[in-house]
Design a protein around this motif. Sequence first.
Motif, PDB file in Angstrom:
ATOM      1  N   SER A  50      45.503  -1.729  -1.546  1.00  8.89           N
ATOM      2  CA  SER A  50      44.125  -1.293  -1.393  1.00  8.89           C
ATOM      3  C   SER A  50      43.213  -2.479  -1.689  1.00  8.89           C
ATOM      4  CB  SER A  50      43.803  -0.120  -2.335  1.00  8.89           C
ATOM      5  OG  SER A  50      44.000  -0.499  -3.693  1.00  8.89           O
ATOM      6  N   TYR A  51      41.975  -2.367  -1.286  1.00 13.49           N
ATOM      7  CA  TYR A  51      41.031  -3.471  -1.450  1.00 13.49           C
ATOM      8  C   TYR A  51      39.917  -3.040  -2.410  1.00 13.49           C
ATOM      9  CZ  TYR A  51      43.491  -5.102   2.700  1.00 13.49           C
ATOM     10  OH  TYR A  51      44.468  -5.489   3.572  1.00 13.49           O
ATOM     11  N   THR A  52      40.213  -3.141  -3.696  1.00 16.50           N
ATOM     12  CA  THR A  52      39.246  -2.767  -4.721  1.00 16.50           C
ATOM     13  C   THR A  52      39.084  -3.923  -5.697  1.00 16.50           C
ATOM     14  OG1 THR A  52      40.832  -1.844  -6.333  1.00 16.50           O
ATOM     15  CG2 THR A  52      40.129  -0.405  -4.533  1.00 16.50           C
ATOM     16  N   THR A  53      38.140  -3.757  -6.617  1.00 11.79           N
ATOM     17  CA  THR A  53      37.897  -4.801  -7.620  1.00 11.79           C
ATOM     18  C   THR A  53      39.046  -4.933  -8.604  1.00 11.79           C
ATOM     19  OG1 THR A  53      36.681  -3.156  -8.927  1.00 11.79           O
ATOM     20  CG2 THR A  53      35.388  -4.572  -7.462  1.00 11.79           C
ATOM     21  N   ALA A  54      39.997  -4.002  -8.574  1.00  6.77           N
ATOM     22  CA  ALA A  54      41.149  -4.067  -9.485  1.00  6.77           C
ATOM     23  C   ALA A  54      42.391  -4.645  -8.821  1.00  6.77           C
ATOM     24  CB  ALA A  54      41.457  -2.667 -10.026  1.00  6.77           C
ATOM     25  N   ASP A  55      42.312  -4.992  -7.530  1.00  2.00           N
ATOM     26  CA  ASP A  55      43.493  -5.433  -6.788  1.00  2.00           C
ATOM     27  C   ASP A  55      43.548  -6.951  -6.657  1.00  2.00           C
ATOM     28  OD1 ASP A  55      44.730  -2.910  -6.039  1.00  2.00           O
ATOM     29  OD2 ASP A  55      42.927  -2.580  -4.860  1.00  2.00           O
ATOM     30  N   LEU A  56      44.771  -7.483  -6.740  1.00  2.00           N
ATOM     31  CA  LEU A  56      45.045  -8.883  -6.454  1.00  2.00           C
ATOM     32  C   LEU A  56      45.516  -8.948  -5.003  1.00  2.00           C
ATOM     33  CD1 LEU A  56      44.949 -11.545  -8.068  1.00  2.00           C
ATOM     34  CD2 LEU A  56      47.409 -11.315  -8.413  1.00  2.00           C
ATOM     35  N   ILE A  57      44.760  -9.621  -4.152  1.00  2.00           N
ATOM     36  CA  ILE A  57      45.002  -9.614  -2.707  1.00  2.00           C
ATOM     37  C   ILE A  57      45.636 -10.942  -2.290  1.00  2.00           C
ATOM     38  CG2 ILE A  57      43.943  -9.324  -0.433  1.00  2.00           C
ATOM     39  CD1 ILE A  57      41.607  -7.907  -1.898  1.00  2.00           C
ATOM     40  N   GLU A  58      46.686 -10.858  -1.479  1.00  2.00           N
ATOM     41  CA  GLU A  58      47.358 -12.061  -0.972  1.00  2.00           C
ATOM     42  C   GLU A  58      46.812 -12.415   0.414  1.00  2.00           C
ATOM     43  OE1 GLU A  58      51.806 -13.748   0.248  1.00  2.00           O
ATOM     44  OE2 GLU A  58      51.559 -11.701  -0.507  1.00  2.00           O
ATOM     45  N   VAL A  86      46.430 -16.136  -3.545  1.00  4.74           N
ATOM     46  CA  VAL A  86      46.011 -14.806  -4.000  1.00  4.74           C
ATOM     47  C   VAL A  86      44.620 -14.922  -4.614  1.00  4.74           C
ATOM     48  CG1 VAL A  86      48.327 -13.900  -4.370  1.00  4.74           C
ATOM     49  CG2 VAL A  86      47.205 -15.155  -6.205  1.00  4.74           C
ATOM     50  N   HIS A  87      43.864 -13.835  -4.473  1.00  8.53           N
ATOM     51  CA  HIS A  87      42.498 -13.842  -5.016  1.00  8.53           C
ATOM     52  C   HIS A  87      42.096 -12.413  -5.373  1.00  8.53           C
ATOM     53  CE1 HIS A  87      38.480 -15.375  -5.742  1.00  8.53           C
ATOM     54  NE2 HIS A  87      38.001 -14.366  -5.036  1.00  8.53           N
ATOM     55  N   GLN A  88      41.291 -12.290  -6.420  1.00 13.33           N
ATOM     56  CA  GLN A  88      40.764 -10.998  -6.850  1.00 13.33           C
ATOM     57  C   GLN A  88      39.239 -11.048  -6.835  1.00 13.33           C
ATOM     58  OE1 GLN A  88      41.962  -9.768 -10.781  1.00 13.33           O
ATOM     59  NE2 GLN A  88      41.071  -7.732 -10.586  1.00 13.33           N
ATOM     60  N   PHE A  89      38.623 -10.147  -6.091  1.00 16.37           N
ATOM     61  CA  PHE A  89      37.166 -10.037  -6.058  1.00 16.37           C
ATOM     62  C   PHE A  89      36.728  -9.106  -7.189  1.00 16.37           C
ATOM     63  CE2 PHE A  89      38.503 -10.977  -1.732  1.00 16.37           C
ATOM     64  CZ  PHE A  89      37.651 -12.012  -1.379  1.00 16.37           C
ATOM     65  N   THR A  90      35.850  -9.574  -8.034  1.00 19.65           N
ATOM     66  CA  THR A  90      35.471  -8.809  -9.222  1.00 19.65           C
ATOM     67  C   THR A  90      34.266  -7.896  -8.999  1.00 19.65           C
ATOM     68  OG1 THR A  90      34.107 -10.679  -9.975  1.00 19.65           O
ATOM     69  CG2 THR A  90      36.393 -10.567 -10.759  1.00 19.65           C
ATOM     70  N   LYS A  91      33.598  -8.049  -7.859  1.00 21.87           N
ATOM     71  CA  LYS A  91      32.438  -7.203  -7.557  1.00 21.87           C
ATOM     72  C   LYS A  91      32.643  -6.553  -6.196  1.00 21.87           C
ATOM     73  CE  LYS A  91      29.088  -9.962 -10.180  1.00 21.87           C
ATOM     74  NZ  LYS A  91      27.812 -10.722 -10.109  1.00 21.87           N
ATOM     75  N   GLU A  92      32.165  -5.316  -6.073  1.00 23.58           N
ATOM     76  CA  GLU A  92      32.308  -4.625  -4.791  1.00 23.58           C
ATOM     77  C   GLU A  92      31.309  -5.182  -3.776  1.00 23.58           C
ATOM     78  OE1 GLU A  92      31.188  -0.520  -4.824  1.00 23.58           O
ATOM     79  OE2 GLU A  92      29.829  -0.788  -6.511  1.00 23.58           O
ATOM     80  N   GLY A  93      31.653  -5.061  -2.500  1.00 25.63           N
ATOM     81  CA  GLY A  93      30.785  -5.555  -1.437  1.00 25.63           C
ATOM     82  C   GLY A  93      31.595  -6.074  -0.262  1.00 25.63           C
ATOM     83  N   THR A  94      30.904  -6.670   0.710  1.00 25.78           N
ATOM     84  CA  THR A  94      31.542  -7.242   1.890  1.00 25.78           C
ATOM     85  C   THR A  94      31.620  -8.753   1.737  1.00 25.78           C
ATOM     86  OG1 THR A  94      30.676  -5.468   3.292  1.00 25.78           O
ATOM     87  CG2 THR A  94      31.458  -7.455   4.396  1.00 25.78           C
ATOM     88  N   CYS A 105      41.074 -26.717  12.810  1.00 29.34           N
ATOM     89  CA  CYS A 105      41.084 -25.334  13.302  1.00 29.34           C
ATOM     90  C   CYS A 105      40.644 -24.386  12.193  1.00 29.34           C
ATOM     91  CB  CYS A 105      42.482 -24.959  13.780  1.00 29.34           C
ATOM     92  SG  CYS A 105      43.114 -26.056  15.060  1.00 29.34           S
ATOM     93  N   GLY A 106      39.924 -23.345  12.592  1.00 26.34           N
ATOM     94  CA  GLY A 106      39.434 -22.398  11.588  1.00 26.34           C
ATOM     95  C   GLY A 106      39.409 -20.977  12.104  1.00 26.34           C
ATOM     96  N   VAL A 107      39.475 -20.002  11.182  1.00 22.46           N
ATOM     97  CA  VAL A 107      39.370 -18.581  11.490  1.00 22.46           C
ATOM     98  C   VAL A 107      38.670 -17.896  10.320  1.00 22.46           C
ATOM     99  CG1 VAL A 107      41.647 -18.088  10.519  1.00 22.46           C
ATOM    100  CG2 VAL A 107      40.648 -16.494  12.153  1.00 22.46           C
ATOM    101  N   THR A 108      37.855 -16.883  10.645  1.00 22.75           N
ATOM    102  CA  THR A 108      37.048 -16.187   9.630  1.00 22.75           C
ATOM    103  C   THR A 108      37.237 -14.678   9.780  1.00 22.75           C
ATOM    104  OG1 THR A 108      35.391 -17.944   9.599  1.00 22.75           O
ATOM    105  CG2 THR A 108      34.724 -15.799   8.752  1.00 22.75           C
ATOM    106  N   LYS A 109      37.373 -13.995   8.653  1.00 21.44           N
ATOM    107  CA  LYS A 109      37.488 -12.539   8.645  1.00 21.44           C
ATOM    108  C   LYS A 109      36.622 -11.968   7.524  1.00 21.44           C
ATOM    109  CE  LYS A 109      42.201 -12.247  10.513  1.00 21.44           C
ATOM    110  NZ  LYS A 109      43.570 -11.690  10.291  1.00 21.44           N
ATOM    111  N   GLN A 110      36.283 -10.682   7.673  1.00 17.78           N
ATOM    112  CA  GLN A 110      35.509  -9.993   6.635  1.00 17.78           C
ATOM    113  C   GLN A 110      36.393  -8.967   5.934  1.00 17.78           C
ATOM    114  OE1 GLN A 110      31.955  -8.394   8.431  1.00 17.78           O
ATOM    115  NE2 GLN A 110      30.783 -10.177   7.809  1.00 17.78           N
ATOM    116  N   ILE A 111      36.126  -8.765   4.667  1.00 19.57           N
ATOM    117  CA  ILE A 111      36.887  -7.798   3.869  1.00 19.57           C
ATOM    118  C   ILE A 111      35.917  -6.982   3.036  1.00 19.57           C
ATOM    119  CG2 ILE A 111      37.291  -9.520   2.056  1.00 19.57           C
ATOM    120  CD1 ILE A 111      39.920  -8.113   1.448  1.00 19.57           C
ATOM    121  N   GLU A 112      36.132  -5.667   2.994  1.00 17.72           N
ATOM    122  CA  GLU A 112      35.275  -4.742   2.240  1.00 17.72           C
ATOM    123  C   GLU A 112      35.953  -4.411   0.918  1.00 17.72           C
ATOM    124  OE1 GLU A 112      31.772  -2.441   1.785  1.00 17.72           O
ATOM    125  OE2 GLU A 112      32.318  -3.709   3.491  1.00 17.72           O
ATOM    126  N   ILE A 113      35.293  -4.716  -0.183  1.00 16.86           N
ATOM    127  CA  ILE A 113      35.834  -4.462  -1.520  1.00 16.86           C
ATOM    128  C   ILE A 113      35.065  -3.297  -2.154  1.00 16.86           C
ATOM    129  CG2 ILE A 113      36.286  -5.430  -3.798  1.00 16.86           C
ATOM    130  CD1 ILE A 113      37.951  -6.683  -1.596  1.00 16.86           C
TER     131      ILE A 113
END
Length: 344
Positions: A50-58, A86-94, A105-113
């Motif tokens: 899941s993508y929450t402020t408590a998750d460590l995302i790879e 790996v990274h953990q977002f500590t605040k909710e948002g996009t 070369c580059g690529v960009t994506k958005q993630i909702e926390i």
Amino acid sequence: MIHKRIKTHFDKNVFISFLVLVIFGLGLLSFRLNSKVDCSNVDFEMIAESYTTADLIEFKSIDPSGVEWEWDFGKDIPKKYRSNVVHQFTKEGTYTVSLKMNGQCGVTKQIEISKPKDLIVPELIPNIILPEYVRVGQEVEFSNDSEFAESWQWSFGESMTIDGNNRKEKYVYKSPGEKTVLLVVNGDRRHEAKQRITVLPEKKSRKRRASITRVDPIETVLQDQIRDKPKAEDKAAADAEQRKKEEVANRIEVSNDDMQQMFISYSGRNLDDISIRKYFCYSNIPVFNKTGNRFTVSQFFKEIRDVNKLEIKSIKMIKDKKTGCVKSMTIDMRTKKGLFWKTF
């Protein structure tokens, strides 16, 4: 006059080696100038339950041609330089996550926390003390005996507003039917209580008319016999008719347009969710999006609260055939917060 000859010694091997190096360097420079880097396969995947402020995302690069990586997770967040990080977002948002690979070369994506989901604690659901039946015009008392309660919000099922704010409240129903009583204590809508009460029609007094017509005793006996014979059938038919009338009076009627307008009002804080839940068969019915993913109605309310724009394309409600209450919903919609649209 004597002339001295100066002899110069020049090694041919040195000259040939120098010439080979120059040609090789020019060829390498030409190759780099004319070659094009293929960036079509540059991509990465985000791995988490899941993508929450408590998750460590790879975050994992999936292009095997990479030799250099630079991850950017936003302002004031240190960059990282490995293929898998790996990274953990500590605040909710996009958040906008960028990967730059091989320096070109580059690529960009958005993630909702979001915030972590809170679990329902049964001990925090307040108890409602109320009678099973009441009649129109009769005063009825509702009360709550929860020791942890400090504030109360009552809705007795006849209006779309809060009907009381005390531990004990009295109310007089104006129409018959099955009503849904909702109670929220301490402002905690996750643990709201919901119970039903049956409001019977107002009891009408019957007046006896004095008979002034003389009736022969034998006719009275015959009439009594005629009345007694179908008495059971008449009572059963009358009871069935009364039940049918009560079912019609108690039936919940709400259209798709009504429900959509209530959601829009709730999103703009012009309507309390208690007023919407009274149309549900139970407090936290399931809500499905157009792809079939299941959510609770509390999660759905959180999704539409305080959005800039709410665009509902369709609502499909599954209702109880007998009572008309809503058992589940399938909703196709999208919301906008800030600059970005989000599909439910």
